[in-house]
Design a protein around this motif. Structure first.
Motif, PDB file in Angstrom:
ATOM      1  N   LYS A 138      20.503  14.721  18.302  1.00 49.15           N
ATOM      2  CA  LYS A 138      21.683  14.164  17.622  1.00 49.15           C
ATOM      3  C   LYS A 138      22.411  13.203  18.565  1.00 49.15           C
ATOM      4  CE  LYS A 138      21.437  16.468  13.715  1.00 49.15           C
ATOM      5  NZ  LYS A 138      21.055  15.758  12.481  1.00 49.15           N
ATOM      6  N   LEU A 139      23.171  12.288  17.980  1.00 50.87           N
ATOM      7  CA  LEU A 139      23.978  11.356  18.763  1.00 50.87           C
ATOM      8  C   LEU A 139      25.449  11.555  18.409  1.00 50.87           C
ATOM      9  CD1 LEU A 139      23.896   8.912  20.762  1.00 50.87           C
ATOM     10  CD2 LEU A 139      23.935   7.423  18.747  1.00 50.87           C
ATOM     11  N   ASP A 140      26.251  11.856  19.433  1.00 44.86           N
ATOM     12  CA  ASP A 140      27.702  12.036  19.256  1.00 44.86           C
ATOM     13  C   ASP A 140      28.032  13.108  18.223  1.00 44.86           C
ATOM     14  OD1 ASP A 140      28.184  10.097  21.179  1.00 44.86           O
ATOM     15  OD2 ASP A 140      28.174   8.476  19.715  1.00 44.86           O
ATOM     16  N   LYS A 141      27.219  14.163  18.165  1.00 40.30           N
ATOM     17  CA  LYS A 141      27.536  15.322  17.312  1.00 40.30           C
ATOM     18  C   LYS A 141      27.699  16.491  18.275  1.00 40.30           C
ATOM     19  CE  LYS A 141      27.018  13.013  13.430  1.00 40.30           C
ATOM     20  NZ  LYS A 141      25.710  12.816  12.840  1.00 40.30           N
ATOM     21  N   ASP A 142      26.986  17.584  18.034  1.00 38.97           N
ATOM     22  CA  ASP A 142      26.936  18.647  19.041  1.00 38.97           C
ATOM     23  C   ASP A 142      25.639  19.428  18.886  1.00 38.97           C
ATOM     24  OD1 ASP A 142      27.340  20.968  17.244  1.00 38.97           O
ATOM     25  OD2 ASP A 142      29.369  20.146  17.025  1.00 38.97           O
ATOM     26  N   ALA A 143      25.278  20.160  19.935  1.00 36.34           N
ATOM     27  CA  ALA A 143      24.002  20.876  19.955  1.00 36.34           C
ATOM     28  C   ALA A 143      23.950  21.967  18.893  1.00 36.34           C
ATOM     29  CB  ALA A 143      23.762  21.464  21.345  1.00 36.34           C
ATOM     30  N   ASP A 144      25.096  22.578  18.595  1.00 35.23           N
ATOM     31  CA  ASP A 144      25.128  23.627  17.561  1.00 35.23           C
ATOM     32  C   ASP A 144      24.716  23.067  16.210  1.00 35.23           C
ATOM     33  OD1 ASP A 144      25.873  25.802  19.148  1.00 35.23           O
ATOM     34  OD2 ASP A 144      27.998  25.219  19.081  1.00 35.23           O
ATOM     35  N   MET A 145      25.200  21.856  15.911  1.00 35.92           N
ATOM     36  CA  MET A 145      24.857  21.219  14.634  1.00 35.92           C
ATOM     37  C   MET A 145      23.351  20.944  14.564  1.00 35.92           C
ATOM     38  SD  MET A 145      26.333  17.685  12.976  1.00 35.92           S
ATOM     39  CE  MET A 145      28.019  18.287  12.961  1.00 35.92           C
ATOM     40  N   ALA A 146      22.773  20.484  15.686  1.00 39.33           N
ATOM     41  CA  ALA A 146      21.333  20.215  15.728  1.00 39.33           C
ATOM     42  C   ALA A 146      20.531  21.495  15.533  1.00 39.33           C
ATOM     43  CB  ALA A 146      20.973  19.550  17.058  1.00 39.33           C
ATOM     44  N   MET A 147      21.017  22.609  16.151  1.00 37.64           N
ATOM     45  CA  MET A 147      20.320  23.886  16.013  1.00 37.64           C
ATOM     46  C   MET A 147      20.418  24.404  14.582  1.00 37.64           C
ATOM     47  SD  MET A 147      18.393  26.051  17.542  1.00 37.64           S
ATOM     48  CE  MET A 147      18.580  25.805  19.319  1.00 37.64           C
ATOM     49  N   GLU A 148      21.567  24.193  13.957  1.00 35.70           N
ATOM     50  CA  GLU A 148      21.743  24.600  12.551  1.00 35.70           C
ATOM     51  C   GLU A 148      20.725  23.900  11.662  1.00 35.70           C
ATOM     52  OE1 GLU A 148      25.761  23.944  11.323  1.00 35.70           O
ATOM     53  OE2 GLU A 148      26.591  25.319  12.830  1.00 35.70           O
ATOM     54  N   GLN A 149      20.455  22.613  11.949  1.00 33.61           N
ATOM     55  CA  GLN A 149      19.480  21.875  11.132  1.00 33.61           C
ATOM     56  C   GLN A 149      18.075  22.456  11.301  1.00 33.61           C
ATOM     57  OE1 GLN A 149      19.814  17.604  11.123  1.00 33.61           O
ATOM     58  NE2 GLN A 149      17.646  17.337  10.645  1.00 33.61           N
ATOM     59  N   ILE A 150      17.728  22.815  12.536  1.00 35.76           N
ATOM     60  CA  ILE A 150      16.407  23.422  12.775  1.00 35.76           C
ATOM     61  C   ILE A 150      16.274  24.708  11.964  1.00 35.76           C
ATOM     62  CG2 ILE A 150      14.927  24.548  14.497  1.00 35.76           C
ATOM     63  CD1 ILE A 150      16.059  22.641  16.599  1.00 35.76           C
TER      64      ILE A 150
END
Length: 521
Positions: free
Chosen positions: A471-483
């Motif tokens: 992700k760009l300028d979001k956060d790692a938690d949001m990226a993990m939620e998508q996975i």
């Protein structure tokens, strides 16, 4: 193996020198016999640089010069019953690289002048085409034998300007003029052979030479250049054993390393596995595996063409294409595929008969890593020593299964790169990751399809499969939620390796990794 050290013909492209100097020679003379006794007397062969085209041309020169003694013990000795000496005009165009119009004309003048010292020249013969035609006719008249014309690397003057249409047109017209007598002189010619890397269209270069047979993708000539797996086993067994001792592995282990790094070329389908001869022989001579072919020439024109066509590093391999899409004339290219294929950066890996489509991919580890090393400076500036050191340490982190340490290292490294215009989009960082992970020699892919979407990146090591969301300028938690939401790991459940989920956020202001999260699937 004899007590005398084996001599490898690294950089030697003259057949007579190899045979008289007792260097290793992989016997290709059966192909020479087949070529020179076929229905066609005009042939063209395209192969990547340093693949043995010049040696093949030199072999033809020795054969047509009637030098029977050089072929003792080779296939040709049994095949040829009548040895005839023909006049040979041999032009090596590799000396005309990086030439402008005047320099190219001077090169042609020099080449023609050498043969005119033997066969003479008329005052009326001014232009290169007139002089070549005069040479062919006089050689025929003076010897009573038809003439052989060999043109090695015919496209060398054009390669560096393939991306500059105006200069290309000027140089192409000069070369077209030079080659034009080959059709008109047909009654005086025994054989004409041309080699090159790229396939400029017959119309643009060879004018009316419509009887030129392109054997580049003909199955009978699939192994004419390069070294096949069979040839390694039949003619280089002792060499492999010697290399294995130096590498401190078994002979089977040495073969596996050679295969991984230098094998994988196919110029038609079906085709035997072909090894890059320059890299293979250099590895034998030096006693270690290295990046020899890629290191022997910086592909600057390739980098420029990748920029021109907007091709990202992750888009270079794994393509399905019709033959007309990748074996197309260079100046009619609508994509980068023909240049990548003809230059040896991608090769044929499979063929779908039903769809008439070829699977194309990067041939081997040497080319993949060499390509990525060349492309990396475009993404991280020119910090070459720091980059090499970082990649070495990163390799150890990944090998130890420590993705957390690897991301820490990447975060520190990226924060030292000067800010540039193209760091404001996610794809830029995706390509940096793709290049760096490719340099480690692992399987890496981007935008991998799953039943519920696309995974940004998949990295597979010997022990672990990493599913990565960026992700760009979001956060790692949001990226993990998508996975988790799209259950990406499910797609790889049968891979046989533990799966680790990696969520990474990039900070566009700091131009580096902002944060990450790592969980076992």
């Amino acid at each position: 193996m004899e007590d005398l050290q084996r001599l490898y013909p690294i950089g030697i492209q003259t057949f007579s020198k190899i045979r008289e100097g007792n260097y290793l020679y992989i016997d290709k003379t059966e192909y020479v016999y087949r070529m020179t006794h076929s229905a066609s007397g005009y042939m063209f062969l395209s192969r990547p640089r340093r693949f043995g085209k010049s040696l093949l041309t030199s072999t033809l020169h020795s054969y047509f010069s009637g030098r029977k003694e050089l072929f003792r013990g080779l296939a040709m000795e049994k095949l040829e019953k009548e040895w005839v000496e023909y006049p040979v005009l041999h032009f090596d165009m590799s000396t005309a690289k990086h030439a402008d119009k005047e320099q190219l004309l001077q090169e042609l003048n020099l080449k023609l002048f050498g043969y005119e010292q033997i066969y003479g020249r008329l005052d009326e013969e001014v232009n290169p085409n007139q002089r070549l035609m005069g040479l062919i006719k006089r050689a025929y008249e003076q010897t009573g034998k038809k003439v052989v014309v060999l043109i090695d690397e015919y496209d060398a003057p054009l390669l560096d300007v393939a991306h500059e249409p105006k200069i290309l047109d000027v140089l192409r017209n000069i070369m077209r003029n030079f080659y034009s007598p080959l059709k008109a002189c047909d009654p005086y010619l025994r054989y004409v052979f041309l080699t090159g890397i790229t396939k400029f269209s017959q119309l643009s270069i060879f004018s009316e030479l419509n009887n030129l047979e392109n054997i580049s993708m003909d199955e009978p000539y699939a192994a004419i250049c390069g070294i096949s797996e069979d040839e390694i086993h039949s003619q280089m067994k002792e060499d492999v054993d010697e290399l294995a001792k130096k590498l401190e592995v078994t002979s089977e282990g040495a073969l596996m390393k050679l295969k991984e790094n230098y094998d994988g070329y196919h110029f038609t389908y079906p085709s035997p596995d072909m090894y890059n001869p320059f890299s293979l022989l250099t590895a034998m001579e030096k006693g270690k595996i290295g990046s020899y072919w890629f290191g022997s020439g910086t592909p600057t024109y390739l980098i420029k063409m990748l920029d021109k066509y907007g091709v990202e590093p992750s888009e270079i391999g794994r393509k399905m294409a019709a033959v007309e899409d990748f074996d197309a004339p260079t100046e009619r290219m609508t994509s980068i595929l023909p240049l990548l294929y003809q230059s040896g950066y991608i090769t044929i890996k499979d063929f779908d008969k039903e769809l008439d489509l070829y699977a194309l991919d990067i041939p081997n580890k040497e080319v993949r890593i060499g390509l990525m090393k060349s492309l990396l400076p475009h993404y991280v500036g020119s910090k070459a020593p720091e980059t090499t050191t970082m990649v070495a340490y990163l390799s150890r982190d990944i090998r130890n299964g420590d993705m957390d340490a690897a991301l820490h290292r990447l975060q520190t490294f990226l924060s030292t790169i000067p800010q540039c215009d193209n760091t404001k989009y996610e794809g830029h960082y995706q390509q940096i990751f793709y290049i760096i992970f490719s340099l480690l020699g692992y399987y890496v892919d981007v935008e991998v399809r799953t039943p519920r979407g696309r995974v940004d990146m998949v990295l597979r090591t010997k022990t672990t499969l990493y599913v990565m969301e960026l992700k760009l300028d979001k956060d790692a938690d949001m990226a993990m939620e998508q996975i988790d939401l799209k259950n990406y790991p499910e797609r790889f459940a049968l891979c046989g390796l533990p799966i680790v989920k990696v969520a990474v956020n990039f900070d566009s202001e700091r131009c580096t990794i902002g944060g990450w999260k790592i969980l076992n699937a």
